[in-house]
Design an enzyme around this catalytic site. Structure first.
Site, short mmCIF file in Angstrom:
data_model
loop_
_atom_site.label_atom_id
_atom_site.label_comp_id
_atom_site.label_asym_id
_atom_site.label_seq_id
_atom_site.Cartn_x
_atom_site.Cartn_y
_atom_site.Cartn_z
N SER A 131 4.40 9.72 37.30
CA SER A 131 3.02 10.13 37.02
C SER A 131 2.69 11.40 37.81
O SER A 131 2.86 11.45 39.02
CB SER A 131 2.06 9.01 37.41
N ARG B 171 -2.45 6.37 47.33
CA ARG B 171 -1.40 7.39 47.38
C ARG B 171 -1.45 8.20 48.67
O ARG B 171 -1.27 9.40 48.69
CB ARG B 171 -1.52 8.33 46.17
N GLU C 161 -0.22 14.69 42.10
CA GLU C 161 0.40 13.89 43.17
C GLU C 161 1.87 14.24 43.37
O GLU C 161 2.49 13.77 44.33
CB GLU C 161 0.25 12.40 42.89
#
Length: 302
Positions: free
Chosen positions: A225, A175, A295
């Site tokens: 997410s 990520r 995130e």
């Protein structure tokens, strides 16, 4: 208006823009107040023109707005939305797909499948753009953008330079990419794939999409997410083990279907989401001694 000069300039160049436009309709969370100025370049040339003009201003760049949380009070600056930059072509070797930053990841995966090219199946169903996918090295089901991206073209708002990253210059990690540091804005991306069997490629994509529908709350607005994978643990499993499924603050709720998602159940505000994120992080630390990292990018008003 604060950005009347820029608005008039962009309009004179045929570039679509709007002052005081609410951002909720441009994010997958369906949350966010109005921005001072929102600009929609249609191609890389328009994007470079706009970015050159706003270099001294406060700005953010969005694709589909699928991994961000915009403040309820809006954004005190310029928002550039690249979702209309959708040029796509296949290079001479028939294995490299070149797409502008606003091209949807799901459409890129399906375009590859039609050409019997394998490598992008994992991206089918990811609700973001190619630019956003490279920015955060998006991934799923064992695949990620770093596996297929060979180069990307950028504009640097600090220097006004146009350039490109190739290979390791992207600094891909979980990520993460080099684009998360500095002010280089992705204009286009080259993905190198391999020949494959069309039926097998499509079967894999359909399987992934079926799994998404079964396990993810696709019927409600969310940013995907919310938390990154932990070091040696799966964050969603800890959230579920902590009994946080269904926990809510205002209209924001930890999904009953997938504990890694926070959904906009009904009229959620950015404050609702932020407060719920804090509750989840604090609970996981108290119960398991684990620190979890968000995130989703929160964009404050100023």
């Amino acid at each position: 208006m604060k950005y009347a000069r820029l608005s008039n300039l962009f309009t004179s160049q045929g570039i679509k823009c709007a002052e005081g436009l609410p951002l909720a309709g441009y994010t997958s969370f369906r949350i966010g107040g109005a921005a001072e100025l929102v600009v929609f370049p249609k191609n890389a040339d328009e994007a470079v023109f706009v970015l050159n003009e706003i270099r001294s201003e406060r700005y953010i760049v969005l694709g589909n707005g699928s991994n961000v949380l915009i403040d309820d009070n809006g954004f005190d600056g310029v928002v550039i939305i690249l979702s209309e930059m959708r040029e796509f072509e296949v290079s001479g070797d028939s294995l490299t797909l070149t797409s502008e930053a606003g091209f949807p990841l799901t459409k890129l995966a399906s375009s590859a499948a039609k050409l019997s090219l394998t490598g992008l199946e994992f991206a089918y169903g990811i609700p973001g753009t190619v630019g956003g996918g490279v920015f955060m090295n998006a991934g799923a089901y064992g695949g990620e953008m770093s596996n297929v991206v060979v180069s990307s073209r950028w504009f640097d708002t600090d220097t006004g330079e146009i350039g490109a990253y190739t290979g390791g210059e992207h600094e891909f990690a979980y990520r993460h990419s080099a684009y998360m540091e500095g002010n280089r804005i992705i204009l286009s991306v080259d993905c190198h794939l391999q020949h494959g069997d069309k039926a097998e490629i499509e079967a894999k994509m359909n399987d992934y999409m079926s799994r998404r529908r079964d396990k993810q709350p696709l019927d409600l607005p969310s940013a995907g997410s919310v938390f990154k994978r932990g070091d040696g643990f799966i964050t969603a499993q800890l959230i579920e083990a902590a009994g946080l499924k269904g926990r809510s603050v205002g209209g924001a709720e930890v999904s009953e279907k997938h504990a890694g998602f926070i959904v906009n159940r009904s009229g959620a505000t950015s404050c609702d989401v932020l407060d719920l994120i804090d509750i989840v992080k604090e609970t996981i630390f108290e119960k398991f001694g684990k620190t979890i990292e968000c995130e989703v990018r929160y964009i404050p008003r100023s």
